[in-house]
Design a protein around this motif. Structure first.
Motif, PDB file in Angstrom:
ATOM      1  N   GLY A   1      18.689 -31.871  18.286  1.00 33.21           N
ATOM      2  CA  GLY A   1      18.263 -33.112  18.926  1.00 33.21           C
ATOM      3  C   GLY A   1      19.427 -34.048  19.194  1.00 33.21           C
ATOM      4  N   SER A   2      20.379 -34.122  18.252  1.00 30.66           N
ATOM      5  CA  SER A   2      21.502 -35.032  18.497  1.00 30.66           C
ATOM      6  C   SER A   2      22.553 -34.387  19.403  1.00 30.66           C
ATOM      7  N   ARG A   3      22.569 -33.056  19.491  1.00 37.21           N
ATOM      8  CA  ARG A   3      23.489 -32.404  20.431  1.00 37.21           C
ATOM      9  C   ARG A   3      23.124 -32.748  21.876  1.00 37.21           C
ATOM     10  N   TRP A   4      21.829 -32.691  22.205  1.00 36.36           N
ATOM     11  CA  TRP A   4      21.403 -32.989  23.572  1.00 36.36           C
ATOM     12  C   TRP A   4      20.927 -34.427  23.742  1.00 36.36           C
ATOM     13  N   HIS A   5      21.016 -35.211  22.665  1.00 36.77           N
ATOM     14  CA  HIS A   5      20.602 -36.608  22.681  1.00 36.77           C
ATOM     15  C   HIS A   5      19.167 -36.775  23.168  1.00 36.77           C
ATOM     16  N   GLN A   6      18.284 -36.002  22.554  1.00 35.21           N
ATOM     17  CA  GLN A   6      16.858 -36.056  22.885  1.00 35.21           C
ATOM     18  C   GLN A   6      16.085 -36.362  21.603  1.00 35.21           C
ATOM     19  N   PRO A   7      14.939 -37.060  21.690  1.00 33.56           N
ATOM     20  CA  PRO A   7      14.153 -37.318  20.480  1.00 33.56           C
ATOM     21  C   PRO A   7      13.345 -36.106  20.014  1.00 33.56           C
ATOM     22  N   ASP A   8      13.299 -35.032  20.800  1.00 37.87           N
ATOM     23  CA  ASP A   8      12.414 -33.898  20.473  1.00 37.87           C
ATOM     24  C   ASP A   8      12.776 -33.237  19.138  1.00 37.87           C
ATOM     25  N   GLY A   9      14.093 -33.193  18.835  1.00 37.98           N
ATOM     26  CA  GLY A   9      14.500 -32.595  17.568  1.00 37.98           C
ATOM     27  C   GLY A   9      13.917 -33.342  16.386  1.00 37.98           C
ATOM     28  N   GLN A  10      13.968 -34.672  16.434  1.00 40.66           N
ATOM     29  CA  GLN A  10      13.422 -35.451  15.319  1.00 40.66           C
ATOM     30  C   GLN A  10      11.911 -35.350  15.267  1.00 40.66           C
ATOM     31  N   ILE A  11      11.263 -35.161  16.430  1.00 37.35           N
ATOM     32  CA  ILE A  11       9.801 -35.005  16.417  1.00 37.35           C
ATOM     33  C   ILE A  11       9.421 -33.697  15.746  1.00 37.35           C
ATOM     34  N   MET A  12      10.180 -32.628  16.048  1.00 36.36           N
ATOM     35  CA  MET A  12       9.929 -31.367  15.365  1.00 36.36           C
ATOM     36  C   MET A  12      10.164 -31.499  13.861  1.00 36.36           C
ATOM     37  N   TYR A  13      11.177 -32.291  13.486  1.00 37.75           N
ATOM     38  CA  TYR A  13      11.426 -32.532  12.070  1.00 37.75           C
ATOM     39  C   TYR A  13      10.236 -33.247  11.423  1.00 37.75           C
ATOM     40  N   LEU A  14       9.649 -34.205  12.137  1.00 33.71           N
ATOM     41  CA  LEU A  14       8.454 -34.894  11.620  1.00 33.71           C
ATOM     42  C   LEU A  14       7.323 -33.900  11.383  1.00 33.71           C
ATOM     43  N   PHE A  15       7.144 -32.957  12.326  1.00 33.82           N
ATOM     44  CA  PHE A  15       6.060 -31.984  12.161  1.00 33.82           C
ATOM     45  C   PHE A  15       6.342 -31.063  10.973  1.00 33.82           C
ATOM     46  N   ILE A  16       7.619 -30.663  10.808  1.00 32.03           N
ATOM     47  CA  ILE A  16       7.970 -29.836   9.644  1.00 32.03           C
ATOM     48  C   ILE A  16       7.664 -30.585   8.358  1.00 32.03           C
ATOM     49  N   LEU A  17       7.979 -31.885   8.351  1.00 29.45           N
ATOM     50  CA  LEU A  17       7.740 -32.719   7.171  1.00 29.45           C
ATOM     51  C   LEU A  17       6.245 -32.766   6.833  1.00 29.45           C
ATOM     52  N   ALA A  18       5.396 -32.989   7.848  1.00 34.05           N
ATOM     53  CA  ALA A  18       3.956 -33.071   7.597  1.00 34.05           C
ATOM     54  C   ALA A  18       3.435 -31.723   7.111  1.00 34.05           C
ATOM     55  N   MET A  19       3.932 -30.634   7.727  1.00 32.82           N
ATOM     56  CA  MET A  19       3.489 -29.308   7.301  1.00 32.82           C
ATOM     57  C   MET A  19       3.909 -29.030   5.867  1.00 32.82           C
ATOM     58  N   ALA A  20       5.144 -29.450   5.502  1.00 31.92           N
ATOM     59  CA  ALA A  20       5.617 -29.224   4.140  1.00 31.92           C
ATOM     60  C   ALA A  20       4.767 -29.999   3.143  1.00 31.92           C
ATOM     61  N   ALA A  21       4.372 -31.223   3.510  1.00 34.47           N
ATOM     62  CA  ALA A  21       3.548 -32.009   2.598  1.00 34.47           C
ATOM     63  C   ALA A  21       2.201 -31.336   2.373  1.00 34.47           C
ATOM     64  N   ALA A  22       1.549 -30.863   3.452  1.00 44.03           N
ATOM     65  CA  ALA A  22       0.253 -30.196   3.310  1.00 44.03           C
ATOM     66  C   ALA A  22       0.404 -28.922   2.487  1.00 44.03           C
ATOM     67  N   GLU A  23       1.456 -28.144   2.786  1.00 45.48           N
ATOM     68  CA  GLU A  23       1.664 -26.877   2.093  1.00 45.48           C
ATOM     69  C   GLU A  23       1.902 -27.102   0.601  1.00 45.48           C
ATOM     70  N   VAL A  24       2.720 -28.115   0.273  1.00 49.70           N
ATOM     71  CA  VAL A  24       3.037 -28.357  -1.129  1.00 49.70           C
ATOM     72  C   VAL A  24       1.806 -28.801  -1.898  1.00 49.70           C
ATOM     73  N   SER A  25       0.949 -29.634  -1.262  1.00 50.64           N
ATOM     74  CA  SER A  25      -0.226 -30.096  -2.013  1.00 50.64           C
ATOM     75  C   SER A  25      -1.153 -28.928  -2.322  1.00 50.64           C
ATOM     76  N   VAL A  26      -1.390 -28.048  -1.331  1.00 49.56           N
ATOM     77  CA  VAL A  26      -2.269 -26.905  -1.576  1.00 49.56           C
ATOM     78  C   VAL A  26      -1.631 -25.957  -2.590  1.00 49.56           C
ATOM     79  N   ALA A  27      -0.325 -25.691  -2.432  1.00 49.01           N
ATOM     80  CA  ALA A  27       0.330 -24.722  -3.314  1.00 49.01           C
ATOM     81  C   ALA A  27       0.373 -25.227  -4.747  1.00 49.01           C
ATOM     82  N   LEU A  28       0.577 -26.530  -4.940  1.00 49.99           N
ATOM     83  CA  LEU A  28       0.632 -27.028  -6.318  1.00 49.99           C
ATOM     84  C   LEU A  28      -0.753 -27.022  -6.953  1.00 49.99           C
ATOM     85  N   ALA A  29      -1.806 -27.252  -6.144  1.00 52.34           N
ATOM     86  CA  ALA A  29      -3.160 -27.104  -6.690  1.00 52.34           C
ATOM     87  C   ALA A  29      -3.388 -25.659  -7.120  1.00 52.34           C
ATOM     88  N   MET A  30      -2.898 -24.698  -6.320  1.00 52.45           N
ATOM     89  CA  MET A  30      -3.038 -23.288  -6.702  1.00 52.45           C
ATOM     90  C   MET A  30      -2.238 -22.982  -7.957  1.00 52.45           C
TER      91      MET A  30
END
Lengths: 172, 102
Positions: B52-81
């Motif tokens: 994202g910073s190489r091409w100076h576009q916000p898309d890289g950080q948006i993908m990072y936000l999605f990874i973050l949300a997915m990691a949060a959901a995954e961690v909550s389910v996995a820790l319950a397991m």
């Protein structure tokens, strides 16, 4: 900014190595927090202050607190560390270590063959991110909302302890 | 001052990813495997930010936000397991967990 990048990425790599070699779960988690803070510094030096703040708040804050709570609830202590010490003999980690090192070499060679391109030092502001997030990525935001909801419901369902003793009216 | 080249950032991300992969391959405790998966997800996020910073576009950080949300959901389910597994089997060793039944 370049010096900042090199120092913080070195700290991140060293603390990640410490994470995967510790025996005690809490020590590994503390080193993981250090690694996340260093990676947040890397984000800042790449011109992504919003991502750096989110890394500290969500990864180093929320997710690590979840891990530490679970380790505390399970009461993992000295016995787990002893067990890990027994499992983590050199015979166990040398094979996967060499294989992943080969993978890393391949990736590094592929990356270094191409012409070097500089990272722009301009900052991508939170405003641009928000405009793009609630404009063209609207569907993806809603899907992530669904994912988080199902995550919460699934965690609540899986984590619920089954009742062992029923009420006397409900017993057969 | 010399600016950072994009390949340096990608090599750092590759080092972190392979460290996480090595951790996930060698560890037998579920908590350490989850930690290694977190390291790998974070390295992927670093690669997105670099792009994202190489091409100076916000898309890289948006993908990072999605990874973050997915990691949060995954961690909550996995820790319950993890809690349920420890409750039912009294161990966190993946070799001992052979069945996924209720």
């Amino acid at each position: 900014m370049a010096l900042l990048f090199y120092i913080s990425s070195g700290v991140a790599v060293v603390s990640t190595i410490m994470v995967i070699t510790r025996y005690h779960p809490i020590h590994a988690l503390i080193y993981l927090v250090v690694s996340f803070l260093a990676i947040s510094m890397v984000f800042l030096s790449l011109g992504a202050p919003f991502a750096a703040a989110l890394e500290v708040i969500i990864y180093a804050g929320a997710i690590m607190v979840l891990f530490i709570f679970v380790v505390m609830m399970l009461n993992l202590g000295r016995e787990t560390a002893q067990q890990e010490k027994q499992w983590l003999r050199p015979a166990v980690w040398i094979g996967p270590g060499i294989l992943t090192l080969v993978l890393l070499m391949e990736m590094a060679i592929l990356l270094l063959q191409q012409s070097q391109q500089e990272v722009a030092t301009a900052v991508v502001t939170p405003r641009e991110i928000a405009v793009s997030l609630y404009g063209e990525y609207m569907i993806a935001v809603e899907l992530i909302g669904f994912l988080l909801t199902t995550g919460i419901v699934g965690a609540a369902h899986i984590g619920k302890h089954k009742k062992k003793n029923l009420h006397r009216y409900l017993q057969a | 001052m010399v600016p950072v080249s994009a390949h340096t950032v990608l090599i750092v991300a590759a080092i972190l990813f392979t460290l996480g992969l090595a951790g996930a391959l060698t560890r037998k405790n579920i908590i350490f495997m989850l930690i290694s998966i977190e390291i790998m997800l974070n390295a992927a996020g670093l690669a997105f930010i670099a792009a994202g910073s190489r091409w100076h576009q916000p898309d890289g950080q948006i993908m990072y936000l999605f990874i973050l949300a997915m990691a949060a959901a995954e961690v909550s389910v996995a820790l319950a397991m993890v809690l349920q597994i420890h409750h039912q089997h009294k161990t966190l060793d993946v070799e001992d967990l052979r069945e996924l039944k209720d």
